[in-house]
Design an enzyme around this catalytic site. Structure first.
Site, PDB file in Angstrom:
ATOM      1  N   GLY A 108       3.042  -1.101   4.124  1.00 12.77           N
ATOM      2  CA  GLY A 108       2.955   0.158   3.859  1.00 12.77           C
ATOM      3  C   GLY A 108       4.360   0.691   3.467  1.00 12.77           C
ATOM      4  N   GLY A 109       4.856   1.241   4.480  1.00 13.56           N
ATOM      5  CA  GLY A 109       6.123   2.143   4.243  1.00 13.56           C
ATOM      6  C   GLY A 109       7.082   1.478   3.546  1.00 13.56           C
ATOM      7  CG  HIS A 129      -5.688   1.641   5.150  1.00 14.85           C
ATOM      8  ND1 HIS A 129      -5.222   2.628   6.200  1.00 14.85           N
ATOM      9  CD2 HIS A 129      -4.725   0.762   5.074  1.00 14.85           C
ATOM     10  CE1 HIS A 129      -4.100   2.334   6.378  1.00 14.85           C
ATOM     11  NE2 HIS A 129      -3.615   1.433   5.890  1.00 14.85           N
ATOM     12  CG  ASN A 177      -1.581   1.311   1.412  1.00 15.90           C
ATOM     13  OD1 ASN A 177      -1.858   1.924   0.481  1.00 15.90           O
ATOM     14  ND2 ASN A 177      -2.181   1.429   2.763  1.00 15.90           N
ATOM     15  CD1 TRP A 178       3.760   1.189  -2.924  1.00 14.15           C
ATOM     16  CD2 TRP A 178       3.898   2.515  -4.674  1.00 14.15           C
ATOM     17  NE1 TRP A 178       4.688   0.602  -3.670  1.00 14.15           N
ATOM     18  CE2 TRP A 178       4.656   1.477  -4.902  1.00 14.15           C
ATOM     19  CE3 TRP A 178       3.447   3.373  -5.750  1.00 14.15           C
ATOM     20  CZ2 TRP A 178       5.361   1.308  -5.890  1.00 14.15           C
ATOM     21  CZ3 TRP A 178       4.259   3.154  -6.743  1.00 14.15           C
ATOM     22  CH2 TRP A 178       5.158   2.154  -7.026  1.00 14.15           C
ATOM     23  CE  LYS A 179       0.289   3.625   4.958  1.00 10.61           C
ATOM     24  NZ  LYS A 179       0.075   3.570   6.148  1.00 10.61           N
ATOM     25  CD  GLU A 237      -3.256  -2.635   7.472  1.00  9.89           C
ATOM     26  OE1 GLU A 237      -2.296  -3.075   7.081  1.00  9.89           O
ATOM     27  OE2 GLU A 237      -4.075  -1.845   6.988  1.00  9.89           O
ATOM     28  N   GLY A 275       2.495   2.147  10.656  1.00  4.83           N
ATOM     29  CA  GLY A 275       3.335   3.702  10.317  1.00  4.83           C
ATOM     30  C   GLY A 275       4.080   3.839  11.732  1.00  4.83           C
ATOM     31  CD  GLU A 288      -2.974   5.460   6.673  1.00  3.93           C
ATOM     32  OE1 GLU A 288      -2.777   5.429   5.599  1.00  3.93           O
ATOM     33  OE2 GLU A 288      -2.050   5.119   7.407  1.00  3.93           O
ATOM     34  CB  SER A 348       5.568  -1.345  11.847  1.00  4.37           C
ATOM     35  OG  SER A 348       4.961  -0.538  12.105  1.00  4.37           O
TER      36      SER A 348
HETATM   37  C1  PEP Z   1      -0.730   0.189   6.015  1.00  2.00           C
HETATM   38  O1  PEP Z   1      -0.849   1.259   5.839  1.00  2.00           O
HETATM   39  O2  PEP Z   1      -1.669  -0.711   5.503  1.00  2.00           O
HETATM   40  C2  PEP Z   1       0.457  -0.462   6.636  1.00  2.00           C
HETATM   41  C3  PEP Z   1       0.423  -1.463   7.318  1.00  2.00           C
HETATM   42  O3  PEP Z   1       1.538   0.535   6.798  1.00  2.00           O
HETATM   43  P1  PEP Z   1       2.837   0.478   7.527  1.00  2.00           P
HETATM   44  O4  PEP Z   1       3.578  -1.089   7.050  1.00  2.00           O
HETATM   45  O5  PEP Z   1       3.802   1.512   7.170  1.00  2.00           O
HETATM   46  O6  PEP Z   1       2.728   0.231   8.863  1.00  2.00           O
END
Ligand code: PEP
Length: 246
Positions: A229-230, A91, A13-15, A163, A169, A93, A208
């Site tokens: 994500g990141g 998600h 997920n590049w957001k 999640e 994040g 967010e 994470s």
């Molecule tokens: C996400 O945005 O779904 C996620 C898991 O982010 P991160 O891996 O950065 O915690």
């Protein structure tokens, strides 16, 4: 032993990150792994460009409506036309920053399946819920809303990502044991609705995940891959995570 009916699945997920340069680098360099389903979910403007790649592509959100006066939104038909097979829905967010309720997420899951696309349904609790011992009730309410809207048939047409919000994040990953405990609960809840679909639905962990911790998380019996994500923005790290899933 892990159940071999569930092919490992890793989605990035590049957001709201990325650039033409990152897109080109993934199209040219992301190594495929025949043992893992790999999906990249970029910002919508990059979907068409990435859809020429040999990995699958997903959107990060979709409107519940087919068309009309919904400025800034994307319909599922548009998402399908841009080459997507998957759509991230619910998600945290979106739930937290755009006030998406369990019921709205459930309607989006229904519309996505009706469009022939596969939802990557995100669920998971905030820190205060974890600290007060309410994780199972919280996650169950999120799942129940989808089952109420879609019936049990959504299970065989979806991927589900657990999640925990406190891990997204933040660099604070759930331990493999904490994640497995909730994954086992989710699979048990789904089993009560449709045992065979529950045995084959992929349950991803997100929060994470990185190149160093992926292997231990994915080794757990009910963790079939990750929503990343990141670390999905760094091609080497993402490749290592995909390898850890295989
Ligand atoms: C996400 O945005 O779904 C996620 C898991 O982010 P991160 O891996 O950065 O915690």
């Amino acid at each position: 032993m892990k159940d071999s009916i569930r092919k490992p699945f890793v989605a990035g997920n590049w957001k709201m990150n990325g650039s033409n340069e990152l897109v080109e680098s993934f199209v040219s360099n992301l190594a495929l792994n025949p043992d893992v389903d790999i999906v990249i979910c970029p910002p919508a403007v990059y979907l068409s460009k990435l859809s020429s790649a040999s990995f699958e592509v997903g959107a990060q959100n979709a409107s519940e409506f087919a068309s009309g006066a919904h400025t800034g939104e994307l319909s599922l038909g548009m998402i399908a036309e841009s080459g997507c097979k998957y759509v991230i829905l619910g998600h945290s967010e979106r739930r937290e920053n755009h006030a998406e309720s369990n019921e709205l997420v459930a309607r989006k899951v229904k519309a996505t399946i009706e469009m022939g696309l596969i939802p990557i349904l995100c669920i998971g609790e905030p820190l205060n819920v974890r600290e007060s011992g309410g994780v199972f009730d919280f996650v169950k309410a999120q799942l129940d809303a989808v089952a109420k809207e879609c019936g049990a048939q959504y299970i065989k047409n979806s991927v589900i990502a657990y999640e925990p919000i406190w891990a997204i994040g933040t660099g604070k990953t759930a331990s493999p044991e904490q994640a497995q405990e909730v994954h086992a609960f989710i699979r048990k809840e789904l089993t009560a609705l449709d045992a065979s679909a529950a045995a084959s639905v992929r349950l991803l962990y997100g929060g994470s995940v990185n190149a160093g911790n992926a292997k231990d998380l994915f080794a757990k019996i009910d963790i079939d891959g990750g929503l990343i994500g990141g670390a999905s923005l760094k091609i080497e790290d993402f490749t290592t995570i995909c390898l850890a899933a295989s």
